[in-house]
Design a protein around this motif. Sequence first.
Motif: not given
Length: 276
Positions: A41-44, A69-72, A111-114
């Motif tokens: 998932s990518t957001a700016y 920038k978030v790239e997770i 559960a949502i591990p990142t």
Amino acid sequence: STPRRASMSSTSQSKASSLKNPGKVDKKSRKSVALQPPTLSTAYQMPFILKGTYMEGKNKLGAGEPVKKVEIEYSVHTLHPLIRRHCKNIFPDLVKSLGKHKKIDEAGLLAIPTIQHCTCDMLEFTDSAEKEKNTLLKSFYAWCQAVCKRLIDAGYWADYIDPCSGYPVLGESGSSTYNEVEGIQLLLRYRFTQVGMCKVILHPRWGQRIYPASMFCTAPIDEIKKAIAAVEKSYPKEPTAPEPSTTKKSPDPMPNTENKVCTSTGAGGTSAAAGP
């Protein structure tokens, strides 16, 4: 050492970890089910806040400055029995919201591990490593805050674990903490290596150069994917500025100055200029 290393080493949380002393588990229910495989998932330009986090009031992460920038990488799983067993001690607010006649098993908790890829080794103690850890922590805060908000607004319970402390951020802290290393092992079944007294997760592509952190919610998988897609749409990459045109512009025609000449007299004498 800094608190941010707590999630990287199972030894540092072994006494407080809620996943110890597993006891006997039915063989048929020993594994969790992956509802969404690891997905990027990518957001700016994502905003974030420190309220409720371990870093609140410490002014170390530049709160107020958006994350460029978030790239997770995230995945979604049903709870492993060893995690489910201790969720009531990790999330007391969830237990209160369920009431006396409903158990964690009936809440549909997922559960949502990142995992974020990093260039430094998480066991390094250099200034550059500390700087990158801060950046990754800030990115995790920003992403989870945005996703949780959309899930909560939709009527679901959601919270994320502060990797600095092991406690939930949005709700009340319980009597147990969540251990990221053991959680990743149980949910994603990644291999690990022993470095001294520390257990370090090995990502299939990134090895031990990772920053793990987790989120939990009661929303179904479709709603989770919808919320994440909304976050990505809300914080898209800024469009690049158009390149300057290389086409030669034809010269403007000579203006018609007929009946448009005015005169003025000043200290330097008389001058004439074409009016508009």
